[in-house]
Design a protein around this motif. Structure first.
Motif, PDB file in Angstrom:
ATOM      1  N   GLY A 350      71.209 -73.122 -29.209  1.00  0.00           N
ATOM      2  CA  GLY A 350      70.928 -73.812 -30.386  1.00  0.00           C
ATOM      3  C   GLY A 350      69.373 -73.894 -30.608  1.00  0.00           C
ATOM      4  N   VAL A 351      68.042 -72.710 -30.120  1.00  0.00           N
ATOM      5  CA  VAL A 351      66.889 -72.570 -30.952  1.00  0.00           C
ATOM      6  C   VAL A 351      67.272 -71.389 -31.492  1.00  0.00           C
ATOM      7  CG1 VAL A 351      64.623 -71.935 -30.266  1.00  0.00           C
ATOM      8  CG2 VAL A 351      65.636 -73.700 -29.013  1.00  0.00           C
ATOM      9  N   GLY A 352      68.182 -70.329 -31.661  1.00  0.00           N
ATOM     10  CA  GLY A 352      68.515 -69.323 -31.915  1.00  0.00           C
ATOM     11  C   GLY A 352      69.161 -69.599 -33.397  1.00  0.00           C
ATOM     12  N   ILE A 353      69.883 -70.831 -33.167  1.00  0.00           N
ATOM     13  CA  ILE A 353      70.856 -71.753 -34.375  1.00  0.00           C
ATOM     14  C   ILE A 353      69.147 -71.674 -35.452  1.00  0.00           C
ATOM     15  CG2 ILE A 353      72.145 -72.610 -35.652  1.00  0.00           C
ATOM     16  CD1 ILE A 353      73.711 -72.332 -33.468  1.00  0.00           C
ATOM     17  N   VAL A 354      68.785 -72.765 -35.305  1.00  0.00           N
ATOM     18  CA  VAL A 354      67.152 -73.399 -35.739  1.00  0.00           C
ATOM     19  C   VAL A 354      66.473 -72.553 -36.595  1.00  0.00           C
ATOM     20  CG1 VAL A 354      65.149 -74.989 -34.872  1.00  0.00           C
ATOM     21  CG2 VAL A 354      67.126 -75.395 -33.947  1.00  0.00           C
ATOM     22  N   THR A 355      65.711 -71.383 -35.957  1.00  0.00           N
ATOM     23  CA  THR A 355      64.992 -70.752 -36.250  1.00  0.00           C
ATOM     24  C   THR A 355      65.714 -70.076 -36.962  1.00  0.00           C
ATOM     25  OG1 THR A 355      64.762 -69.653 -33.988  1.00  0.00           O
ATOM     26  CG2 THR A 355      64.030 -68.541 -36.013  1.00  0.00           C
ATOM     27  N   ASP A 356      66.822 -69.788 -37.198  1.00  0.00           N
ATOM     28  CA  ASP A 356      67.883 -69.500 -38.246  1.00  0.00           C
ATOM     29  C   ASP A 356      67.976 -70.035 -39.395  1.00  0.00           C
ATOM     30  OD1 ASP A 356      69.509 -66.627 -39.060  1.00  0.00           O
ATOM     31  OD2 ASP A 356      71.214 -67.800 -39.081  1.00  0.00           O
ATOM     32  N   ILE A 357      68.318 -70.860 -39.134  1.00  0.00           N
ATOM     33  CA  ILE A 357      68.017 -72.193 -40.384  1.00  0.00           C
ATOM     34  C   ILE A 357      67.085 -72.072 -41.035  1.00  0.00           C
ATOM     35  CG2 ILE A 357      68.515 -73.929 -40.797  1.00  0.00           C
ATOM     36  CD1 ILE A 357      70.616 -74.636 -38.557  1.00  0.00           C
ATOM     37  N   PHE A 358      65.780 -71.819 -40.756  1.00  0.00           N
ATOM     38  CA  PHE A 358      64.504 -72.733 -41.205  1.00  0.00           C
ATOM     39  C   PHE A 358      63.904 -70.688 -41.364  1.00  0.00           C
ATOM     40  CE2 PHE A 358      64.318 -76.210 -38.869  1.00  0.00           C
ATOM     41  CZ  PHE A 358      63.721 -77.296 -39.871  1.00  0.00           C
ATOM     42  N   THR A 359      64.234 -69.886 -41.306  1.00  0.00           N
ATOM     43  CA  THR A 359      63.983 -68.580 -41.894  1.00  0.00           C
ATOM     44  C   THR A 359      64.804 -68.226 -42.216  1.00  0.00           C
ATOM     45  OG1 THR A 359      65.160 -67.217 -39.069  1.00  0.00           O
ATOM     46  CG2 THR A 359      62.145 -68.408 -39.075  1.00  0.00           C
ATOM     47  N   SER A 360      65.962 -67.590 -42.537  1.00  0.00           N
ATOM     48  CA  SER A 360      67.195 -66.863 -42.702  1.00  0.00           C
ATOM     49  C   SER A 360      67.779 -67.200 -44.299  1.00  0.00           C
ATOM     50  CB  SER A 360      68.520 -66.918 -42.504  1.00  0.00           C
ATOM     51  OG  SER A 360      69.509 -65.790 -42.875  1.00  0.00           O
ATOM     52  N   PRO A 361      67.867 -66.099 -44.988  1.00  0.00           N
ATOM     53  CA  PRO A 361      67.781 -66.434 -46.793  1.00  0.00           C
ATOM     54  C   PRO A 361      69.517 -67.014 -46.595  1.00  0.00           C
ATOM     55  CG  PRO A 361      68.012 -64.331 -46.592  1.00  0.00           C
ATOM     56  CD  PRO A 361      67.516 -64.796 -45.362  1.00  0.00           C
ATOM     57  N   ASP A 362      70.724 -66.310 -45.423  1.00  0.00           N
ATOM     58  CA  ASP A 362      71.853 -66.438 -46.090  1.00  0.00           C
ATOM     59  C   ASP A 362      72.421 -68.080 -45.726  1.00  0.00           C
ATOM     60  OD1 ASP A 362      71.807 -63.678 -46.119  1.00  0.00           O
ATOM     61  OD2 ASP A 362      71.808 -62.936 -43.767  1.00  0.00           O
ATOM     62  N   GLN A 363      71.108 -68.893 -44.943  1.00  0.00           N
ATOM     63  CA  GLN A 363      72.053 -70.360 -44.448  1.00  0.00           C
ATOM     64  C   GLN A 363      72.224 -70.696 -46.221  1.00  0.00           C
ATOM     65  OE1 GLN A 363      73.320 -71.749 -42.023  1.00  0.00           O
ATOM     66  NE2 GLN A 363      72.248 -69.388 -40.586  1.00  0.00           N
ATOM     67  N   ASN A 364      72.922 -70.195 -46.892  1.00  0.00           N
ATOM     68  CA  ASN A 364      73.443 -71.265 -48.284  1.00  0.00           C
ATOM     69  C   ASN A 364      73.016 -72.785 -47.897  1.00  0.00           C
ATOM     70  OD1 ASN A 364      73.136 -68.858 -49.119  1.00  0.00           O
ATOM     71  ND2 ASN A 364      75.348 -67.526 -49.021  1.00  0.00           N
ATOM     72  N   LYS A 365      73.747 -73.050 -47.382  1.00  0.00           N
ATOM     73  CA  LYS A 365      74.445 -74.646 -47.635  1.00  0.00           C
ATOM     74  C   LYS A 365      72.649 -75.144 -47.218  1.00  0.00           C
ATOM     75  CE  LYS A 365      78.747 -74.624 -44.677  1.00  0.00           C
ATOM     76  NZ  LYS A 365      79.615 -75.192 -44.326  1.00  0.00           N
ATOM     77  N   MET A 393      58.193 -78.589 -39.374  1.00  0.00           N
ATOM     78  CA  MET A 393      59.675 -79.248 -38.537  1.00  0.00           C
ATOM     79  C   MET A 393      60.434 -78.215 -37.893  1.00  0.00           C
ATOM     80  SD  MET A 393      60.544 -80.465 -42.837  1.00  0.00           S
ATOM     81  CE  MET A 393      62.303 -80.443 -42.070  1.00  0.00           C
ATOM     82  N   SER A 394      60.180 -76.885 -37.430  1.00  0.00           N
ATOM     83  CA  SER A 394      60.942 -76.649 -37.313  1.00  0.00           C
ATOM     84  C   SER A 394      60.671 -76.392 -36.433  1.00  0.00           C
ATOM     85  CB  SER A 394      61.212 -74.731 -38.047  1.00  0.00           C
ATOM     86  OG  SER A 394      59.979 -74.573 -37.286  1.00  0.00           O
ATOM     87  N   SER A 395      59.265 -76.099 -35.695  1.00  0.00           N
ATOM     88  CA  SER A 395      59.119 -76.309 -34.267  1.00  0.00           C
ATOM     89  C   SER A 395      59.253 -78.206 -33.531  1.00  0.00           C
ATOM     90  CB  SER A 395      57.250 -76.555 -34.787  1.00  0.00           C
ATOM     91  OG  SER A 395      56.605 -77.481 -35.062  1.00  0.00           O
ATOM     92  N   ALA A 396      59.188 -78.947 -34.142  1.00  0.00           N
ATOM     93  CA  ALA A 396      59.519 -80.486 -34.089  1.00  0.00           C
ATOM     94  C   ALA A 396      61.677 -80.145 -33.267  1.00  0.00           C
ATOM     95  CB  ALA A 396      60.114 -81.253 -35.056  1.00  0.00           C
ATOM     96  N   ALA A 397      62.343 -79.531 -34.221  1.00  0.00           N
ATOM     97  CA  ALA A 397      63.803 -78.996 -33.585  1.00  0.00           C
ATOM     98  C   ALA A 397      63.874 -78.592 -32.996  1.00  0.00           C
ATOM     99  CB  ALA A 397      64.159 -78.650 -34.646  1.00  0.00           C
ATOM    100  N   THR A 398      62.770 -77.401 -32.429  1.00  0.00           N
ATOM    101  CA  THR A 398      63.154 -76.452 -31.431  1.00  0.00           C
ATOM    102  C   THR A 398      62.266 -77.792 -29.433  1.00  0.00           C
ATOM    103  OG1 THR A 398      62.099 -74.929 -32.309  1.00  0.00           O
ATOM    104  CG2 THR A 398      61.456 -74.598 -30.335  1.00  0.00           C
ATOM    105  N   ALA A 399      61.420 -78.295 -30.187  1.00  0.00           N
ATOM    106  CA  ALA A 399      60.790 -78.607 -29.093  1.00  0.00           C
ATOM    107  C   ALA A 399      61.931 -80.225 -28.664  1.00  0.00           C
ATOM    108  CB  ALA A 399      58.982 -79.855 -29.420  1.00  0.00           C
ATOM    109  N   ILE A 400      62.938 -80.432 -30.150  1.00  0.00           N
ATOM    110  CA  ILE A 400      63.357 -81.388 -28.864  1.00  0.00           C
ATOM    111  C   ILE A 400      64.918 -81.499 -28.839  1.00  0.00           C
ATOM    112  CG2 ILE A 400      65.337 -83.179 -30.304  1.00  0.00           C
ATOM    113  CD1 ILE A 400      63.099 -83.500 -32.484  1.00  0.00           C
TER     114      ILE A 400
END
Length: 767
Positions: A350-365, A393-400
C-alpha cells in the motif's frame, strides 16, 4: 523455565544451513557473471575505472572514520552491558561491512557490462543489471538470517538461562548492523547529494552542459555517488530495518516464550526465511520470463506480485506445520498472528502504491508530476510550494496506511492480551519486510542502469550500437527510478513498523528487569520525552542537510575552476579526482556531528528522565519520523521526476532557438527544485529510518544499565538528583554548541558576488 527441544534446534540448523547456501549461491552467481565475456569499449572501461576508484575510496575512508566512533561505542557497551554484547556488536559491524563491500564491488563492475549488453538488446542489458542486483540482495539477506539464526541456535542450548544476557547479545548484533547502516546511509547520502547538487548547479544551470558531460568535473563523483548512496546505502538501510524487525520480534518472543513456550521465538525467523525463499522464486520468475518485447519495469513489478503471492501461500504452509507441532497454541492465536504478518506485507504494498502515485510520471490518471509542472512553470517559488505540499499529502497517506494497519492488528489480537498484541505488531513488521530480497534487487537495479546510461553516452561504440545502448539504458534508468520509489516506500513503511516493535521490545526489557513503566500521556515526564524525541528528529534532519550544503560550497568552486581551465584550454580534461576527494571528505566529516550529538542527548536524557522518559522519547522519534521521512523522500522524488520530464521535452536548439530559450528557463526552475529535493530524498529522509533503529537498539542495550543507574540515583538526596539534572543539561548544551559552532565572519557584497561577477565577465568575453 524456557525449554528448547530437538525440533527447535533442528529447525534453526536447517534455516542457518539454507542461509549459508544462499550466500554461497550468490557468490557463485557473481563469479560466473564477472567471468562471462562481454564487448569491451575503451572509453567505457576508462570511465568505469574512475567510478570504481572513487566509490571504493569512499568506502575505505568511511571504514576508517567508523572504526573510531565504533570503538568508542563498543567500549561503552563492554563496560555497561557486557563483553558478549560487545562481541555481537562487532560481528554485526563486520557482517554489514562485508555486505556493503560486496554490493559496491559488484555494482561498480555491472554498469559497464550492462551498457555493453544493452547495445545488443533490451532484455540482454536488463539481465546484465538485474542478475548482479539479485546476487547482492541474496547475500545481504542471507548474512542477516545466518547471523540471527546462529545466535538463536546457541541460545537454544541454554534452556532459557540468562534471558537478559541473550537478549543483549541479539540486540548487540542488530545494533552493529544499524550502526554501519547509519554511516553508510548518512555518509553516502551526503556524498552523493553533494556531487549531484554541485554538478547540476554549475554544469546544467550555469554552463548549460548536458547530463553526465565529461566537461563537468563532478560527473565521476556523481556517478560514484549512485553506487555509494543507492547500491551500498539503500541495501544497508533495508537490511537494518529487516534485522531490526526480526530482532525486536525475537526479543518479544523470548519474553513470551518464558511462560508460553519457544514457538514465539521461532516464528520471526521462520517468517523472514519464508520471505527470502519466496523472493528468490520471484527473482527466478522475473529472469525466466524476460523476453524481448517485454518492459523491464513491468517484469520487475510482476516479480514483486508473484513474490508476495508465493510468500502468502508458503506462510500458510509454514504456520500449518508449526501448529501441528505447537498444539498448545490455539487456532485463534495462529490465525491472529498470520493475519498480522499478511497485513504487514499488505501495508508495504500500500505504501509502495502511495509513493508511486505521488512521484511517478506514469500515473496518468492522477498525474501529480504533471500538475507540478503546470504549477512550476509560473516560477521557482510555486515549484517548491507545490512539491512540499504534495510531499506532506503523501506523508499523511503513508501515516494513515501504517496507522490503520497497526489498529487492525490490535483489534484482531486484543482478546489475547497486550503482550500478545505487541508481539503481533512486531511480527507484522517482519511481514512488511519479508520480501526484502526482492526489494533490494529492484533498488540496486536503479544505480546500475543509471551508471550504464552515462557510460553509453560517453562510449566509443559504433553509432548504431551506441544509439541502441543509450535507448535501452534510458529505459533502465527510468524504470530504476520508479523501482527506487517503491523501494523507498517499502523502506519507510518497514522502518515505521520496525520502530514501533522496537519500542515495544524496549518496554518489554524494562518489564523483564522488574521495572514498572508508566506510559500514560498525563505523565509530564512522558510529555517531555515526546517533545525531546520530536526535537531530535528536526535537529538530526537539519544537521544532515546543512552538512550537504557545507560540502557543496567548496565543490561548486572546484567545478567552476575546472570547467574554466578546460574551456581556456589550460587542461585537456577536468580533475575528476579533486571533486571526488572533496565529496568524500566532506561527506564523512559531516556525518560525525549529528551522530555524536544525538547519541549524547539520548544517553543523558535516559539518566535524567528514567525508563518512562526514555521510552516516550523513542515514541516521539517514531511519531515525528512517520510524518517527516515520507514527506521529504516523496517531495524530493517528485521534484526529481518533474526535472526529468522537462529534460525529455528539450527541443532542438538549432531548429527552434526561441522555444529552446523558453525551455531553458523552465529547465532552470525544475533543476532548482530537484536541487532542493536531493538532500531530502537521499540524505535526510531515508537516514531518519536508520536513525530510529540505532536509537532504539542503543536504548535496548543500555536498558539494564539505566535501571542500575536509576537505582543509584534513587539513593541520593533531592539536591543531589537536581545537581545530576543540571550537569546533564549542561553537558548536552555544551555538546550541541561545540558541534554547531561556526567562526564569526563579516559578509560583504564583494565576497558574495565575486564568482558571479567572474561568470558575467567570462560570458561577455565569449560573446
Amino acid at each position: 523455565m524456557l525449554k528448547f527441544g530437538v525440533f527447535e534446534q533442528a529447525m534453526l540448523l536447517v534455516i542457518g544451513i539454507c542461509a549459508a547456501l544462499t550466500i554461497i549461491g550468490a557468490v557463485v552467481v557473481a563469479v560466473l557473471y564477472l567471468r562471462a565475456k562481454y564487448r569491451h569499449d575503451e572509453e567505457m572501461e576508462k570511465w568505469t575505472r574512475r567510478i570504481k576508484l572513487a566509490a571504493m575510496a569512499f568506502l575505505y575512508a568511511m571504514w576508517k572514520k567508523l572504526s573510531v566512533t565504533a570503538a568508542g561505542t563498543g567500549f561503552l557497551i563492554l563496560i555497561c552491558v557486557g563483553w558478549q554484547a560487545a562481541v555481537a556488536f562487532a560481528l554485526g559491524l563486520l557482517f554489514s561491512a562485508f555486505s556493503g563491500f560486496y554490493a559496491m564491488y559488484l555494482a561498480t563492475r555491472a554498469n559497464v557490462r550492462t551498457a555493453a549488453q544493452a547495445s545488443k538488446s533490451t532484455i540482454a542489458g536488463f539481465k546484465a543489471s538485474y542478475l548482479p542486483a539479485a546476487s547482492i540482495a541474496m547475500l545481504t539477506l542471507g548474512t542477516s538470517i545466518l547471523a540471527i539464526t546462529s545466535i538463536l541456535f546457541l541460545f537454544s542450548f541454554t534452556n532459557g538461562a540468562d534471558t537478559l544476557l541473550w537478549i543483549g547479545i541479539l540486540v548487540g548484533l542488530s545494533c552493529g548492523t544499524s550502526y554501519m547502516s547509519l554511516f553508510a546511509k548518512v555518509g553516502g547520502g551526503i556524498y552523493t547529494k553533494t556531487a549531484d547538487i554541485g554538478g547540476d548547479l554549475v554544469g546544467k544551470s550555469e554552463a548549460g552542459l548536458p547530463e553526465d558531460s565529461w566537461l563537468n568535473a563532478a560527473v565521476i563523483a556523481d556517478l560514484a555517488g549512485d553506487n555509494v548512496g543507492d547500491a551500498q546505502g539503500m541495501p544497508m538501510d533495508i537490511k537494518d530495518s529487516h534485522d531490526g524487525a526480526v530482532t525486536s520480534a525475537s526479543v518479544l518472543g523470548i519474553v513470551l516464550a518464558v511462560t508460553l513456550g519457544p514457538a514465539y521465538i521461532m516464528l520471526p525467523i521462520t517468517v523472514a526465511f519464508v520471505g527470502m525463499i519466496a523472493s528468490m522464486i520471484g527473482i527466478l520468475y522475473t529472469l525466466t520470463t524476460a523476453k524481448e518485447g517485454r518492459k523491464p519495469g513491468r517484469l520487475m513489478n510482476n516479480g514483486t506480485f508473484i513474490t508476495s503471492g508465493i510468500f502468502v501461500i508458503l506462510l500458510v504452509i509454514a504456520f500449518f506445520l508449526l501448529s501441528k507441532h505447537y498444539t498448545d497454541i490455539s487456532i485463534g492465536r495462529w490465525i491472529a498472528l498470520y493475519s498480522a504478518t499478511v497485513i504487514g506485507l499488505g501495508s508495504g504494498i500500500g505504501v509502495g502504491i502511495v509513493t508511486d502515485i505521488f512521484t511517478s510520471p506514469d500515473q496518468n490518471k492522477i498525474g501529480i508530476p504533471q500538475r507540478l509542472l503546470l504549477m512550476g512553470r509560473k516560477g521557482f517559488p510555486l515549484n517548491i510550494l507545490g512539491g512540499d505540499s504534495y510531499g506532506l499529502m503523501s506523508s499523511a497517506a503513508t501515516a494513515i496506511v501504517v496507522g490503520l494497519s497497526i489498529f487492525i492488528v490490535t483489534v484482531i489480537c486484543w482478546q489475547h492480551g497486550l503482550q500478545f498484541v505487541l508481539y503481533a505488531i512486531a511480527l507484522g513488521a517482519v511481514g512488511s519486510l519479508s520480501i526484502s530480497t526482492d526489494t533490494i534487487t529492484k533498488d540496486i537495479f536503479g544505480p546500475i542502469g543509471d551508471n550504464a546510461q552515462s557510460l553509453a553516452k560517453n562510449s566509443s561504440l559504433p553509432p548504431e550500437e551506441k544509439k541502441r545502448a543509450l535507448a535501452n539504458c534510458t529505459i533502465y534508468d527510468s524504470d530504476g527510478n520508479t523501482s527506487k520509489a517503491w523501494t523507498k516506500g517499502f523502506s519507510i513503511l518497514g522502518a515505521l513498523w520496525m520502530a514501533v516493535s522496537l519500542a515495544a521490545s524496549v518496554y518489554s526489557i524494562f518489564v523483564e528487569a522488574g521495572v514498572t513503566v508508566d506510559l500514560s500521556f498525563l505523565n509530564p515526564v512522558n510529555f517531555a520525552g515526546f517533545l525531546v524525541g520530536s526535537a531530535m528528529v528536526s535537529l538530526f534532519s537539519a544537521m544532515l542537510i546543512l552538512a550537504v550544503i557545507s560540502n557543496t560550497v567548496p565543490l561548486i568552486s572546484a567545478v567552476r575552476t575546472e570547467y574554466r581551465a578546460v574551456i581556456q584550454k589550460k587542461k585537456s580534461e577536468p580533475d575528476y579526482a579533486r571533486c571526488a576527494t572533496i565529496t568524500t571528505e566532506g561527506g564523512l566529516n559531516g556525518l560525525v556531528r549529528p551522530i555524536v550529538v544525538s547519541l549524547s542527548i539520548v544517553l543523558i536524557w535516559g539518566i535524567i528522565a528514567g525508563p518512562e522518559g526514555w521510552v516516550s522519547l523513542l515514541m516521539g522519534l517514531i511519531i515525528c519520523t512517520s510524518v517527516l521521512a515520507p514527506s521529504q523522500t516523496n517531495s524530493g522524488g517528485l521534484w526529481d521526476n518533474a526535472k526529468k520530464m522537462i529534460e525529455d521535452m528539450e527541443p532542438d536548439r538549432a531548429e527552434k532557438p526561441l522555444l529552446w530559450k523558453a525551455w531553458k528557463i523552465l529547465h532552470d526552475i525544475f533543476v532548482g527544485g530537484d536541487t532542493v529535493g536531493d538532500p531530502k530524498k537521499d540524505t535526510s529522509g531515508p537516514s531518519l529510518n536508520t536513525f530510529n533503529a540505532v536509537i532504539a537498539f542503543i536504548m535496548s542495550l543500555f536498558a539494564i544499565f539505566l535501571v542500575r543507574v536509576r537505582a543509584y540515583l534513587a539513593t541520593l538526596p533531592s539536591w543531589g538528583y537536581i545537581i545530576i539534572i543540571i550537569l546533564g543539561v549542561a553537558i548536552i548544551t555544551i555538546i550541541v554548541i561545540y558541534f554547531a559552532r561556526k567562526p564569526r565572519m563579516e559578509v560583504t557584497l564583494e565576497q558574495l558576488t565575486d564568482e558571479i561577477k567572474l561568470s558575467v565577465d567570462e560570458e561577455k568575453q565569449n560573446n
